[in-house]
Design an enzyme around this catalytic site. Structure first.
Site, PDB file in Angstrom:
ATOM      1  N   SER A  65      -4.340  10.758  31.095  1.00  0.00           N
ATOM      2  CA  SER A  65      -3.005  10.978  31.663  1.00  0.00           C
ATOM      3  C   SER A  65      -1.947  11.311  30.615  1.00  0.00           C
ATOM      4  CB  SER A  65      -2.638   9.731  32.469  1.00  0.00           C
ATOM      5  OG  SER A  65      -1.414   9.869  33.082  1.00  0.00           O
ATOM      6  N   ASP A 277       3.205  15.034  34.226  1.00  0.00           N
ATOM      7  CA  ASP A 277       2.552  14.363  33.098  1.00  0.00           C
ATOM      8  C   ASP A 277       1.226  15.082  32.797  1.00  0.00           C
ATOM      9  OD1 ASP A 277       0.919  13.443  35.120  1.00  0.00           O
ATOM     10  OD2 ASP A 277       0.711  11.433  34.282  1.00  0.00           O
ATOM     11  N   ASP A 279      -1.916  14.770  33.367  1.00  0.00           N
ATOM     12  CA  ASP A 279      -2.946  15.052  34.375  1.00  0.00           C
ATOM     13  C   ASP A 279      -2.331  15.372  35.736  1.00  0.00           C
ATOM     14  OD1 ASP A 279      -2.137  12.433  34.781  1.00  0.00           O
ATOM     15  OD2 ASP A 279      -4.114  11.740  35.428  1.00  0.00           O
ATOM     16  N   GLU A 371       6.599   4.936  42.142  1.00  0.00           N
ATOM     17  CA  GLU A 371       7.027   4.172  40.984  1.00  0.00           C
ATOM     18  C   GLU A 371       8.192   4.934  40.371  1.00  0.00           C
ATOM     19  OE1 GLU A 371       3.451   1.730  39.114  1.00  0.00           O
ATOM     20  OE2 GLU A 371       3.235   3.865  38.748  1.00  0.00           O
ATOM     21  N   ASN A 373       8.574   5.777  37.524  1.00  0.00           N
ATOM     22  CA  ASN A 373       8.068   6.759  36.564  1.00  0.00           C
ATOM     23  C   ASN A 373       7.596   8.064  37.206  1.00  0.00           C
ATOM     24  OD1 ASN A 373       5.491   6.290  37.626  1.00  0.00           O
ATOM     25  ND2 ASN A 373       4.956   4.804  36.052  1.00  0.00           N
ATOM     26  N   PRO A 500       3.115  -8.279  30.905  1.00  0.00           N
ATOM     27  CA  PRO A 500       2.167  -7.679  29.971  1.00  0.00           C
ATOM     28  C   PRO A 500       1.777  -6.299  30.461  1.00  0.00           C
ATOM     29  CG  PRO A 500       1.107  -9.419  31.274  1.00  0.00           C
ATOM     30  CD  PRO A 500       2.539  -9.377  31.703  1.00  0.00           C
ATOM     31  N   SER A 501       1.715  -5.326  29.557  1.00  0.00           N
ATOM     32  CA  SER A 501       1.292  -3.976  29.947  1.00  0.00           C
ATOM     33  C   SER A 501      -0.163  -4.011  30.402  1.00  0.00           C
ATOM     34  CB  SER A 501       1.442  -3.045  28.750  1.00  0.00           C
ATOM     35  OG  SER A 501       0.614  -1.918  28.929  1.00  0.00           O
ATOM     36  N   ARG A 508       5.994  -5.583  28.017  1.00  0.00           N
ATOM     37  CA  ARG A 508       7.078  -4.679  28.403  1.00  0.00           C
ATOM     38  C   ARG A 508       8.283  -5.482  28.884  1.00  0.00           C
ATOM     39  NH1 ARG A 508       4.956   0.142  27.647  1.00  0.00           N
ATOM     40  NH2 ARG A 508       2.894   0.608  28.455  1.00  0.00           N
TER      41      ARG A 508
HETATM   42  C1  16G Z   1      -0.921   3.415  34.829  1.00  0.00           C
HETATM   43  C2  16G Z   1      -0.693   3.510  36.309  1.00  0.00           C
HETATM   44  C3  16G Z   1       0.769   3.665  36.612  1.00  0.00           C
HETATM   45  C4  16G Z   1       1.539   2.531  35.999  1.00  0.00           C
HETATM   46  C5  16G Z   1       1.239   2.416  34.539  1.00  0.00           C
HETATM   47  C6  16G Z   1       1.839   1.146  33.998  1.00  0.00           C
HETATM   48  C7  16G Z   1      -2.092   4.577  37.973  1.00  0.00           C
HETATM   49  C8  16G Z   1      -2.735   5.843  38.397  1.00  0.00           C
HETATM   50  N1  16G Z   1      -1.379   4.663  36.860  1.00  0.00           N
HETATM   51  O1  16G Z   1      -0.571   4.591  34.188  1.00  0.00           O
HETATM   52  O2  16G Z   1       0.910   3.657  37.988  1.00  0.00           O
HETATM   53  O3  16G Z   1       2.916   2.716  36.171  1.00  0.00           O
HETATM   54  O4  16G Z   1      -0.156   2.338  34.351  1.00  0.00           O
HETATM   55  O5  16G Z   1       1.479   0.988  32.679  1.00  0.00           O
HETATM   56  O6  16G Z   1      -2.236   3.525  38.588  1.00  0.00           O
HETATM   57  P1  16G Z   1       1.746  -0.364  31.931  1.00  0.00           P
HETATM   58  O7  16G Z   1       0.979  -1.443  32.658  1.00  0.00           O
HETATM   59  O8  16G Z   1       1.280  -0.125  30.552  1.00  0.00           O
HETATM   60  O9  16G Z   1       3.223  -0.612  31.998  1.00  0.00           O
HETATM   61 MG    MG Z   2      -1.003  10.618  35.023  1.00  0.00          MG
END
Ligand code: 16G
Ligand code: MG
Length: 545
Positions: A65, A277, A279, A371, A373, A500-501, A508
């Site tokens: 992605s 983005d 993908d 989201e 984002n 947590p990410s 985060r």
């Molecule tokens: C992934 C997720 C996205 C989410 C992001 C959060 C999918 C397809 N993608 O990219 O939705 O916003 O993770 O990332 O589910 P983080 O947990 O590092 O904040």
């Molecule tokens: Mg993506």
């Protein structure tokens, strides 16, 4: 068994580095490409088992992605084009992390637990993004599928949402569309062209859109799609992957996090721009005003635009359909207030990650999920689609109701309901703006975003932070939530949370408040609380100047 011998033989060609443990994460395995060959092979094996279990075609997408070009990743797609179910994410980790000699036992255990009939046929669709590593990694997936006697269809380079679309088409015996790129272009474009017929006087300016392709697969596919759009959308494509590096200083994630324009896009004042983005499953819109100020229209603004449009149409059509909007804790507080107080739609907040939003959206007749984002789509329940279609064909109904139903029907068809899709969302936004005669500036003015800030804090072990209430409150470590609460009290209209990410080894932090200065000060205070109470490592978080 001969089958297992073949798996054993082939898996030796895709050896797992001893001791390497990977996590399935929010949406699949993701790490530097060099570490992924064995994971790819093994996900090919697991996809065969999932296909046997569901008696349906399963998808495998090779992509990381918006991550840097050097990374890669893989995710599995379930029969209706949705993310693979959580139990199987667990299996994915067991299979990916099994040491070489334990692999067959782990596979055998899954087969027993899931009562899988080894003689059942299996079919898997494969797609990949444009990363240099993706071709050989998808070959490893193919090896896995074939060594386990599965049937594979390798689509080559696809956007992630296209792969989801193919899987859904295949498993609905093409009721959802034809499982080809042409089928995808045709279905979405036809619906788009029908929709913009309701806006007959669009000028060339209104048809013009600048697209930042993040130097990824979205750019390629958009070019392929253009002829199908019959000049109803005139696209100037930037960051098309011919020179620049994937996701580098461009793309939806960069624009959202930087809250500024990507490199390489020649924006004129007021011009409509969007970024995909890497993908093409996320999109954000933006423009710059006459004072040179940058305006971002993110996933929250897109959800608001679309749900407002749908609500108006449903009312006009006289249909009794409940519309809900699903967001995460990252949704700007202004958007939530606008949706609840002005639009009077039901809003739900769930954990980060598309699978959570998708699931929650299924509970409504029409579930709009995004989201902040930029990842999201609209789900229409089967009964909602039937009601819309019947009304669109009903000769005894009024013209007004019929026209609303026809617009709704085309809105259903322009939407990729399998998963959030930058191309489909772009067409939907463009159509909604056109049909309503709205400019980007008018859309932007629906509500004013609160200033917000996202930061990261490095800690020794991110699992010390656990959360509840859709990640809006920290349960542990002790004292952290109290510290956040005390900070939040100091600023008007403020909100903050830590989590947590799920994709990186970091914590985060999100903050919003009445002014950018207060927001940054709040974000810094929260970072310091995390650093002190959750085992921060490295340099202390610094205030933003
Ligand atoms: C992934 C997720 C996205 C989410 C992001 C959060 C999918 C397809 N993608 O990219 O939705 O916003 O993770 O990332 O589910 P983080 O947990 O590092 O904040
Ligand atoms: Mg993506």
């Amino acid at each position: 068994m001969a089958l297992f011998e073949e798996v054993s033989k082939k898996s030796a060609l895709h050896p797992k580095p001893a001791g390497l443990l990977l996590n399935y994460g929010t949406s699949g395995f993701r790490t530097v490409a060099e570490q992924l060959d064995h994971v790819m092979f093994r996900m090919g094996l697991l996809a065969v088992l999932r296909s046997k279990k569901t008696k349906a075609t399963i998808g495998v997408m090779v992509t990381a992605s918006h991550n840097p070009e050097e990374d890669n990743g893989i995710k599995l797609v379930d029969p209706m084009g949705e993310m693979v179910t959580p139990t199987w994410e667990e299996y994915a980790m067991q299979v990916a992390n099994a040491e070489q000699e334990a692999l067959l036992t782990v596979l055998g255990d899954i087969m027993k637990r899931e009562a899988i009939d080894i003689n059942q046929g299996a079919a898997v669709f494969i797609g990949r993004d444009t990363r240099p590593s993706s071709e050989s990694l998808s070959q490893a997936v193919l090896d896995g599928i074939l060594s386990f006697a599965g049937h594979a269809h390798d689509y080559g380079v696809l956007t992630t949402p296209q792969l989801h679309f193919m899987v859904r088409c295949e498993n609905t015996q093409s009721r959802y569309g034809n499982p080809t790129t042409e089928g995808y272009y045709q279905k979405l474009s036809q619906a788009f062209v029908q929709l913009v017929k309701h806006a007959p006087n669009r000028t060339d300016d209104q048809k013009h859109l600048l697209v930042d392709g993040a130097n990824g697969v979205g750019a390629l596919k958009l070019r392929d799609m253009e002829p199908f759009l019959q000049k109803e959308l005139q696209i100037s494509l930037f960051n098309k992957g011919t020179g620049g590096k994937l996701n580098f200083q461009c793309g939806a994630d960069y624009v959202k996090v930087q809250q500024g324009p990507p490199l390489g896009v020649e924006m004129l004042v007021g011009q409509r721009c969007c970024s995909f983005d890497g993908d093409a499953d996320r999109i954000v819109y933006y423009y710059s005003d006459s004072e040179g100020r940058f305006h971002l229209l993110d996933g929250d603004k897109i959800a608001t635009l679309i749900s407002t449009f749908l609500k108006k149409l449903v009312t006009q059509a006289g249909l009794d359909l409940q519309i809900g909007v699903v967001q995460t804790a990252y949704a700007n507080g202004s958007s939530t207030r606008y949706l609840e107080n002005n639009m009077k739609v039901t809003v739900r907040c769930v954990e980060t990650g598309v699978k959570h939003l998708h699931h929650a959206a299924q509970e409504f007749d029409i579930g709009v999920y995004f989201e902040a984002n930029g990842h999201g789509t609209v789900l229409f329940s089967e009964s909602a689609v039937v009601k819309i279609q019947q009304l669109a064909m009903d000769s005894s109904t009024s013209d007004e109701k019929k026209s609303a139903a026809q617009i709704l029907e085309n809105t259903v068809n322009v939407t990729n309901q399998a998963v959030g899709d930058a191309i489909s969302d772009m067409l939907l936004v463009e159509a909604v703006l056109a049909v309503q005669g709205l400019s980007l500036q008018q859309w932007d003015a629906m509500y004013v975003d609160l200033p917000n800030r996202q930061r990261k804090v490095k800690v020794a072990d991110k699992s010390v932070i656990t959360t509840t209430d859709a990640e809006r409150r920290a349960l542990s470590p002790a004292g952290l939530q109290d510290a956040v609460d005390a900070l939040v009290k100091q600023y008007p209209l403020s909100r903050a949370f830590v989590r947590p990410s799920g994709t990186e080894d970091t914590i985060r932090v999100y903050a919003e408040a009445d002014t950018q200065e207060n927001t940054d000060s709040l974000a810094h205070g929260v970072c310091m609380a995390v650093y002190r109470l959750a085992g921060g490592v490295g340099e202390e978080p610094q205030p933003l100047c």
